[in-house]
Design a protein around this motif. Structure first.
Motif, PDB file in Angstrom:
ATOM      1  N   HIS A  19      30.794  75.371  23.711  1.00  0.00           N
ATOM      2  CA  HIS A  19      30.546  76.676  24.345  1.00  0.00           C
ATOM      3  C   HIS A  19      30.626  77.814  23.330  1.00  0.00           C
ATOM      4  O   HIS A  19      29.884  78.797  23.421  1.00  0.00           O
ATOM      5  CB  HIS A  19      31.548  76.917  25.479  1.00  0.00           C
ATOM      6  N   TYR A  52      35.129  74.997  35.312  1.00  0.00           N
ATOM      7  CA  TYR A  52      35.909  73.755  35.163  1.00  0.00           C
ATOM      8  C   TYR A  52      37.143  73.846  36.064  1.00  0.00           C
ATOM      9  O   TYR A  52      37.442  74.928  36.593  1.00  0.00           O
ATOM     10  CB  TYR A  52      36.281  73.563  33.681  1.00  0.00           C
ATOM     11  N   SER A  59      28.670  76.595  30.985  1.00  0.00           N
ATOM     12  CA  SER A  59      27.615  77.164  30.136  1.00  0.00           C
ATOM     13  C   SER A  59      26.731  78.214  30.839  1.00  0.00           C
ATOM     14  O   SER A  59      26.377  79.225  30.211  1.00  0.00           O
ATOM     15  CB  SER A  59      26.754  76.049  29.522  1.00  0.00           C
ATOM     16  N   GLU A  85      20.274  71.824  38.123  1.00  0.00           N
ATOM     17  CA  GLU A  85      21.418  70.923  38.338  1.00  0.00           C
ATOM     18  C   GLU A  85      21.055  69.963  39.464  1.00  0.00           C
ATOM     19  O   GLU A  85      20.730  70.373  40.566  1.00  0.00           O
ATOM     20  CB  GLU A  85      22.667  71.751  38.667  1.00  0.00           C
ATOM     21  N   ARG A  90      27.353  70.495  43.006  1.00  0.00           N
ATOM     22  CA  ARG A  90      27.528  71.274  41.766  1.00  0.00           C
ATOM     23  C   ARG A  90      26.572  72.466  41.739  1.00  0.00           C
ATOM     24  O   ARG A  90      26.938  73.555  41.297  1.00  0.00           O
ATOM     25  CB  ARG A  90      27.313  70.383  40.538  1.00  0.00           C
ATOM     26  N   PHE A 118      16.125  67.688  36.104  1.00  0.00           N
ATOM     27  CA  PHE A 118      15.554  68.462  35.005  1.00  0.00           C
ATOM     28  C   PHE A 118      14.111  68.073  34.671  1.00  0.00           C
ATOM     29  O   PHE A 118      13.199  68.917  34.703  1.00  0.00           O
ATOM     30  CB  PHE A 118      16.431  68.325  33.747  1.00  0.00           C
ATOM     31  N   ASP A 144      22.122  69.428  28.235  1.00  0.00           N
ATOM     32  CA  ASP A 144      23.485  68.938  28.054  1.00  0.00           C
ATOM     33  C   ASP A 144      23.862  67.912  29.125  1.00  0.00           C
ATOM     34  O   ASP A 144      24.717  68.164  29.975  1.00  0.00           O
ATOM     35  CB  ASP A 144      24.397  70.192  28.138  1.00  0.00           C
TER      36      ASP A 144
HETATM   37  C1  SAM Z   1      27.764  67.754  30.861  1.00  0.00           C
HETATM   38  S1  SAM Z   1      27.474  68.398  32.437  1.00  0.00           S
HETATM   39  C2  SAM Z   1      26.906  70.024  32.108  1.00  0.00           C
HETATM   40  C3  SAM Z   1      27.937  70.951  31.644  1.00  0.00           C
HETATM   41  C4  SAM Z   1      27.452  72.342  31.408  1.00  0.00           C
HETATM   42  N1  SAM Z   1      26.250  72.357  30.596  1.00  0.00           N
HETATM   43  C5  SAM Z   1      28.528  73.172  30.731  1.00  0.00           C
HETATM   44  O1  SAM Z   1      28.568  73.174  29.499  1.00  0.00           O
HETATM   45  O2  SAM Z   1      29.325  73.787  31.411  1.00  0.00           O
HETATM   46  C6  SAM Z   1      25.986  67.614  32.922  1.00  0.00           C
HETATM   47  C7  SAM Z   1      25.476  68.041  34.279  1.00  0.00           C
HETATM   48  O3  SAM Z   1      24.141  67.565  34.432  1.00  0.00           O
HETATM   49  C8  SAM Z   1      23.931  67.135  35.761  1.00  0.00           C
HETATM   50  N2  SAM Z   1      22.815  66.176  35.719  1.00  0.00           N
HETATM   51  C9  SAM Z   1      22.851  64.859  35.405  1.00  0.00           C
HETATM   52  N3  SAM Z   1      21.596  64.361  35.382  1.00  0.00           N
HETATM   53  C10 SAM Z   1      20.757  65.379  35.677  1.00  0.00           C
HETATM   54  C11 SAM Z   1      19.345  65.502  35.751  1.00  0.00           C
HETATM   55  N4  SAM Z   1      18.551  64.440  35.537  1.00  0.00           N
HETATM   56  N5  SAM Z   1      18.814  66.704  36.010  1.00  0.00           N
HETATM   57  C12 SAM Z   1      19.616  67.799  36.212  1.00  0.00           C
HETATM   58  N6  SAM Z   1      20.968  67.734  36.172  1.00  0.00           N
HETATM   59  C13 SAM Z   1      21.537  66.542  35.886  1.00  0.00           C
HETATM   60  C14 SAM Z   1      25.273  66.545  36.159  1.00  0.00           C
HETATM   61  O4  SAM Z   1      25.403  66.560  37.570  1.00  0.00           O
HETATM   62  C15 SAM Z   1      26.258  67.478  35.462  1.00  0.00           C
HETATM   63  O5  SAM Z   1      26.655  68.503  36.307  1.00  0.00           O
END
Ligand code: SAM
Length: 367
Positions: A19, A52, A59, A85, A90, A118, A144
């Motif tokens: 971050h 969190y 982020s 997301e 979430r 995504f 991420d």
């Molecule tokens: C590592 S976390 C993200 C943390 C965030 N970027 C941060 O730094 O605060 C990954 C997130 O991606 C979501 N996720 C997983 N696969 C995904 C997809 N194919 N498309 C969108 N979101 C997805 C998960 O539910 C999770 O909330």
């Protein structure tokens, strides 16, 4: 890391380091791009819940705050923040957290939350633009994920083809090294856009396999997206193993310079790594030195490259930024000039400048 079920999870030191890099980079990227461009996009493709369990910010909030609290906010162009997301709970939590933190927004800042996957969502957006014959606005994409699925290299390649688009992607080397069985072949083919990753099955040394995977990933970013510069930063967990690399890809030297600076602030040893074991404390120690210990090493690298030559300052800086781990600093040149005997023996300065290394000077290195 999350148990993959809960809506929020505990933050780790390496997530805080990630971050910090993001915040520092965006703080520089927003105003620089705003000078030239009509509209900017910040895309967080795996946005998370925005918070969190301990209340630390995620982020999306960090990125928005960086723009909203920026001293240059009135001069920033329109910035659209897109948060994707996949997990419903979430995404809802994220919308709620954003409303709490940003009940109103300046007119030049906008955001949208997509409760979606995504890859298909972003691909559809790119297809629409293509149909209209329009170009994607300069975009910084932060990708991420938790693992390695849902992040096709081909899509990142399409994004990077747009001239001023850049990515900072979490590349889970740890997962790939452990889970490269046949069941995951198609996800891995998609992740790399090649099946060359299979060579990892012939490499037994963990360091070697990690190096191989990272190099393959970086070279695919160059091949498919035409990324000219790549810089990766390792995040190491409590068990002293790399969990993932943050991989940055850009076509612009200035972007690389800014990202190296952001990464350097988090790890001033020049190793481009952050470990949960040592944390931030050690890496910040060197902040307070007049002449940081890395300068002689950087000076040595510059001298080895340009020995006996006369070159423009911009060429020296390009070398430092693109081909060394060190940040671009004039102190490197001053060190060479003050060396005994001096390694810089002449500086031709433009205009009325009498000393130092003003922009546009010509530098002669000793033989
Ligand atoms: C590592 S976390 C993200 C943390 C965030 N970027 C941060 O730094 O605060 C990954 C997130 O991606 C979501 N996720 C997983 N696969 C995904 C997809 N194919 N498309 C969108 N979101 C997805 C998960 O539910 C999770 O909330």
């Amino acid at each position: 890391m999350s148990d993959n079920n809960s809506t929020t999870w505990d933050i780790t030191p390496h997530t805080k380091a990630k971050h910090e890099i993001l915040k520092r980079y965006l703080g520089a990227w927003f105003p620089i791009l705003s000078k030239w461009e009509g509209r900017l996009i910040y895309l967080d493709g795996f946005a998370g819940p925005g918070v969190y369990t301990g209340g630390e910010l995620g982020s999306p909030v960090i990125a928005l705050q960086t723009a909203v609290n920026h001293v240059l906010l009135p001069r920033l162009k329109e910035i659209t923040f897109l948060f994707i997301e996949r997990d419903k709970a979430r995404a809802q939590k994220l919308s709620q957290v954003l409303k709490e933190h940003f009940p109103t927004l300046p007119t030049n800042i906008k955001y949208s939350v997509y409760d979606a996957e995504f890859a298909p969502t972003f691909e559809q957006g790119l297809n629409e633009l293509e149909k209209q014959g329009a170009n994607l606005a300069p975009t910084f994409a932060f990708l991420d994920p938790f693992g390695f699925s849902g992040l096709p290299m081909k899509l990142i390649g399409r994004l990077l083809k747009c001239d001023k688009c850049e990515v900072l992607v979490t590349f889970m080397t740890g997962f790939v090294r452990r889970f490269h069985d046949e069941l995951r072949e198609s996800a891995l083919n998609e992740l790399f856009a090649t099946d060359e990753w299979k060579k990892i099955r012939e490499i037994s040394a963990p360091d070697e396999s990690e190096k191989f995977l990272l190099q393959l990933y970086e070279s695919q970013l160059k091949k498919l997206g035409g990324a000219k510069y790549i810089r990766s930063f390792g995040l190491i967990g409590q068990s002293n193993q790399t969990i993932y690399y943050l991989v940055f890809a850009t076509k612009h030297l200035r972007g690389l310079e800014l990202m190296k600076d952001a990464m350097w602030k988090v790890d001033r040893t020049g190793s481009f790594k952050f470990s949960d074991i040592t944390g931030f404390n050690q890496s910040f120690l060197m902040d307070y030195e007049n002449q940081p210990t890395w300068v002689p090493n950087a000076a040595n690298a510059v001298y080895r490259k340009f020995k006996g030559q006369t070159v423009k300052d911009s060429e020296v800086y390009r070398f430092i930024i693109a081909e060394t781990p060190f940040p671009k600093r004039k102190i490197i040149l001053s060190y060479l000039e003050k060396n005994s005997p001096p390694k810089i023996i002449n500086v031709m300065r433009p205009g009325k400048s009498l000393r130092g290394f003003p922009d546009g000077c010509l530098i002669t290195f000793s033989k």
